[in-house]
Structure formats: structure tokens, C-alpha cells
Design a protein around this motif. Structure first.
Motif, PDB file in Angstrom:
ATOM      1  N   PHE A   1       0.828  -1.207   0.000  1.00  8.40           N
ATOM      2  CA  PHE A   1       0.000   0.000   0.000  1.00  8.40           C
ATOM      3  C   PHE A   1       0.862   1.256   0.000  1.00  8.40           C
ATOM      4  CE2 PHE A   1      -2.604   3.217   2.265  1.00  8.40           C
ATOM      5  CZ  PHE A   1      -3.631   3.312   1.341  1.00  8.40           C
ATOM      6  N   THR A   2       1.932   1.249   0.769  1.00  2.87           N
ATOM      7  CA  THR A   2       2.858   2.391   0.798  1.00  2.87           C
ATOM      8  C   THR A   2       3.524   2.583  -0.564  1.00  2.87           C
ATOM      9  OG1 THR A   2       3.284   1.926   3.134  1.00  2.87           O
ATOM     10  CG2 THR A   2       4.824   3.382   2.018  1.00  2.87           C
TER      11      THR A   2
ATOM     12  N   PHE B   1       2.290   1.723  -3.437  1.00  2.00           N
ATOM     13  CA  PHE B   1       1.256   2.228  -4.334  1.00  2.00           C
ATOM     14  C   PHE B   1       1.049   3.728  -4.149  1.00  2.00           C
ATOM     15  CE2 PHE B   1      -3.272   3.267  -4.916  1.00  2.00           C
ATOM     16  CZ  PHE B   1      -3.361   3.075  -6.284  1.00  2.00           C
ATOM     17  N   ILE B   2       0.939   4.187  -2.910  1.00  2.00           N
ATOM     18  CA  ILE B   2       0.743   5.612  -2.634  1.00  2.00           C
ATOM     19  C   ILE B   2       1.924   6.425  -3.151  1.00  2.00           C
ATOM     20  CG2 ILE B   2       0.543   7.328  -0.774  1.00  2.00           C
ATOM     21  CD1 ILE B   2      -2.008   5.726  -1.286  1.00  2.00           C
ATOM     22  N   ILE B   3       3.135   5.943  -2.951  1.00  2.54           N
ATOM     23  CA  ILE B   3       4.329   6.651  -3.432  1.00  2.54           C
ATOM     24  C   ILE B   3       4.325   6.725  -4.955  1.00  2.54           C
ATOM     25  CG2 ILE B   3       6.848   6.488  -3.624  1.00  2.54           C
ATOM     26  CD1 ILE B   3       6.821   5.372  -0.738  1.00  2.54           C
ATOM     27  N   SER B   4       3.962   5.643  -5.618  1.00  7.32           N
ATOM     28  CA  SER B   4       3.967   5.652  -7.084  1.00  7.32           C
ATOM     29  C   SER B   4       2.881   6.567  -7.643  1.00  7.32           C
ATOM     30  CB  SER B   4       3.808   4.236  -7.632  1.00  7.32           C
ATOM     31  OG  SER B   4       2.537   3.728  -7.307  1.00  7.32           O
ATOM     32  N   VAL B   5       1.724   6.647  -6.988  1.00  7.66           N
ATOM     33  CA  VAL B   5       0.664   7.549  -7.445  1.00  7.66           C
ATOM     34  C   VAL B   5       1.092   9.000  -7.285  1.00  7.66           C
ATOM     35  CG1 VAL B   5      -1.666   8.377  -6.924  1.00  7.66           C
ATOM     36  CG2 VAL B   5      -1.232   5.944  -7.118  1.00  7.66           C
ATOM     37  N   ARG B   6       1.699   9.311  -6.167  1.00  6.16           N
ATOM     38  CA  ARG B   6       2.142  10.695  -5.920  1.00  6.16           C
ATOM     39  C   ARG B   6       3.276  11.116  -6.849  1.00  6.16           C
ATOM     40  NH1 ARG B   6       1.974  11.600   0.621  1.00  6.16           N
ATOM     41  NH2 ARG B   6      -0.296  11.481   0.779  1.00  6.16           N
TER      42      ARG B   6
END
Length: 71
Positions: free
Chosen positions: A19-20, A22-27
Motif C-alpha cells: 500500500f505504501t 502504491f501511494i508513493i507511485s501515485v504521488r
């Protein structure tokens, strides 16, 4: 029974890591679409009917349905 607790803990840790990531890649913009906007102007735009034409078309369809129901 203690194996279940260990596996549950490990699975939660792995889920948090994914999940972390994923959030980093989206940002960071990993999933931004940079190709489609440059090609979009090459495709023809769809013709948009005005509201009066749509109302007339709906009215004609409802009249045809009424006629078919009377038969």
C-alpha cells in the motif's frame, strides 16, 4: 495456533508495504497518462445532438411504442 498469529502479522506487514509503494507511485506520477492527450486531437469528435432533437426523437419513440401497444 501461534503460527496463525505469525502469518497474520506477516501478511499485514506485506500489505502495508504494498500500500505504501502504491501511494508513493501515485504521488510521483507513475500512472499519469502522457500519451493520450497528444493523440486525442487526431480523432474525430462525436457529433452532439442538441436538446430539441433529442426531445423530438424521444417523443417519436414513445409514439411508436404507444402505437405498438394498441395493436
Amino acid at each position: 495456533m501461534s503460527v496463525i498469529y505469525v502469518l497474520l502479522t506477516i501478511s499485514i506487514v506485506v500489505a502495508i508495504i504494498f500500500f505504501t509503494a502504491f501511494i508513493i507511485s501515485v504521488r510521483s506520477g507513475q500512472y499519469d497518462d502522457s500519451y493520450t492527450p497528444s493523440v486525442r486531437m487526431l480523432f474525430d469528435d462525436e457529433l452532439v445532438k442538441d436538446d430539441t432533437a433529442l426531445k423530438k426523437e424521444d417523443k417519436n419513440k414513445s409514439n411508436q411504442l404507444n402505437k405498438s401497444q394498441k395493436l
